[in-house]
Design a protein around this motif. Sequence first.
Motif, PDB file in Angstrom:
ATOM      1  N   ALA A 259       0.860  -1.186   0.000  1.00 36.93           N
ATOM      2  CA  ALA A 259       0.000   0.000   0.000  1.00 36.93           C
ATOM      3  C   ALA A 259       0.891   1.228   0.000  1.00 36.93           C
ATOM      4  O   ALA A 259       2.086   1.148   0.301  1.00 36.93           O
ATOM      5  CB  ALA A 259      -0.897   0.007   1.238  1.00 36.93           C
TER       6      ALA A 259
ATOM      7  N   TRP B 121      -8.632  -1.265   4.364  1.00 37.22           N
ATOM      8  CA  TRP B 121      -7.912  -1.429   3.108  1.00 37.22           C
ATOM      9  C   TRP B 121      -8.527  -0.578   2.006  1.00 37.22           C
ATOM     10  O   TRP B 121      -7.833  -0.068   1.135  1.00 37.22           O
ATOM     11  CB  TRP B 121      -7.888  -2.906   2.697  1.00 37.22           C
TER      12      TRP B 121
ATOM     13  N   LEU C 106      -7.024   2.800   1.597  1.00 34.98           N
ATOM     14  CA  LEU C 106      -5.609   2.908   1.226  1.00 34.98           C
ATOM     15  C   LEU C 106      -5.419   2.798  -0.290  1.00 34.98           C
ATOM     16  O   LEU C 106      -6.173   2.104  -0.969  1.00 34.98           O
ATOM     17  CB  LEU C 106      -4.800   1.812   1.919  1.00 34.98           C
ATOM     18  N   ASP C 107      -4.400   3.497  -0.778  1.00 43.21           N
ATOM     19  CA  ASP C 107      -4.021   3.373  -2.184  1.00 43.21           C
ATOM     20  C   ASP C 107      -3.150   2.131  -2.304  1.00 43.21           C
ATOM     21  O   ASP C 107      -2.033   2.092  -1.774  1.00 43.21           O
ATOM     22  CB  ASP C 107      -3.258   4.635  -2.602  1.00 43.21           C
ATOM     23  N   THR C 108      -3.675   1.127  -2.982  1.00 46.43           N
ATOM     24  CA  THR C 108      -2.923  -0.128  -3.101  1.00 46.43           C
ATOM     25  C   THR C 108      -2.443  -0.345  -4.540  1.00 46.43           C
ATOM     26  O   THR C 108      -2.069  -1.456  -4.914  1.00 46.43           O
ATOM     27  CB  THR C 108      -3.782  -1.334  -2.654  1.00 46.43           C
TER      28      THR C 108
END
Lengths: 96, 333
Positions: B218, B326, B329-331
Motif C-alpha cells: 500500500a 484497506w 488505502l491506495d494499493t
Amino acid sequence: MSDQLRTKLVEFINSKAKSSGKTIPDNFDDDSPLITSGLLESLYLLELALLIEEEIGTSLDLTILDFTTEWNSINSIIDYVRVQIGDSGSKFRAES
Amino acid sequence: MGFAENIEVDTEFIDEDKKLPLVVTPKHSGVPLIDFLMPNLKELEANLSSYGGILFRGFQVDGPEDFESTIGSCYRDLLNYNDRSTHRSQVHGKVYTATDYPPELEILLHNESSYAARFPSRIFFYCVEPAETSGETPIADIRKVYERIDPSIRKPFEENGVLYVRNLAGGPFGFTWQEVYQTQDKNEMERFCEQADTQYEWLGENKVRTRQSRPAVAKHPVTGETLWLNHATLLNVFALEQKMQDMMLKFFKVDDLPNNTYYGDGASISKEVINELKRAYESAAVVFKWEPGDVLMLDNLLVAHGRKPFSGSRKVVVAMANPVSWQELDTSV
C-alpha cells in the motif's frame, strides 16, 4: 507401561510448564486438568502427540481427537493410550 | 524537534542509521506522559510519519489504567481486539497483553492485523515489567522491508495480493471461531465476515474455514511511500520454527492447517520465498531492551513489530487506535 508413561508425561508437563513460565499447583495430581486449565499451552500438544505416538508405535489422526476430554489429564492420557494399544482401530490412520 | 517548551526533553535514535525509534526522554523526572503528549501531538504525529516509531522513556505512567487513559485522551478511537490471530488477555478496558504466545517461541515481525479488512493505524506498547532475559519487541520500517525484497519476489504479491486461509476448528492448534470473532452467535460471526470481506465455509458444526484476500502493498496515506504491508510471512507454515513446522505438516494436511498464506491467486508460496521475506524483515529490524515504564508508539502502517523469546515474567501491554480500512488505502503498484 503406565508407570513409565506417567513418568514421561510428568517430565513433559514439568518441562513445558517451566518454559512457559507457569507454576504447577501444589495440589496437582493425575486427574488435574492440563488443557482446560491452561497449564499446557496448546502448541505443546503437538509435542505431546509425538510422545504418545512413540508410546503406541503408530500415527495419530489428531483431527478426530477431542483433546479437552481425551488428553486433559495424566490419567485420561494413560487411558487413551491403553485403549489405543488394545484397539488400534478408528483413532489411527495408516502411515502415508 | 519543535516540541512545545513546557516540558524539556532530550531526543535521540536507538539506531542512528535506521532512524528508529526516536527516543524522547524528559530532562526532569516525574513528568506524566499525558502532560507531554497532549500539547505535542501534532509534532509527534509529524515525527511518526517520518520515522514510524517513538519511544517515550522516563515519563510517568502509573500502570495499565493510566496507560489506557493517557492514550485514550489523545486517540479517542481505541480498538477492541477482534478478528484475532493471537491469544491475548484483556488487562484493562481496551488494553491487552501483547500476546500470550509461549515465551520460548519468537513472534516474527508483522503489522498488527494487516490481514483484516480494518486494522489499527496506531499501536502502543507499555512495558510494565521487562523479561528477565531477552523478550524485546523488535521493530522494522516496512518501507525498508519493501526495498530489501527482490523485485522478482515482490511482483506476484504486488499483482495478486495475499490469500489468508484459516481453519477455525477449535481444539488445541488453532482458534475457535468464537475466540476469533468474540461471539457465540454464528449469525453474528457470519455478518462480521460478510462486512469484513471474508469468505467462510462451514466444514462441521464448529469448524469453519475462512479466506481473506488482501493487497500485499500500500501507499502510506501521508507520505505516499510504498509499504510491504501484509501477514504473508508470519501466517505461513514455512515461517514456523523448523520443529514446529515439521510437526504441523506431519499432523495436518496443508488445507487443514490452522493458518497458512498463499499468493492472491491461490498459488502456494515456497519455503525459499518465505525465507527471503524473513531475511528482508530481519535486515531492517531494530532491537532494544525494554525498561519499566517505556511506552512505544508505532505507526502500524510504517513499522512492523515482533517479539523475541524470553525467560521469566514479562508484562508488556498493548493498545490500538485509529482504525484504517484497506478500502481507504491506495494499493496501486
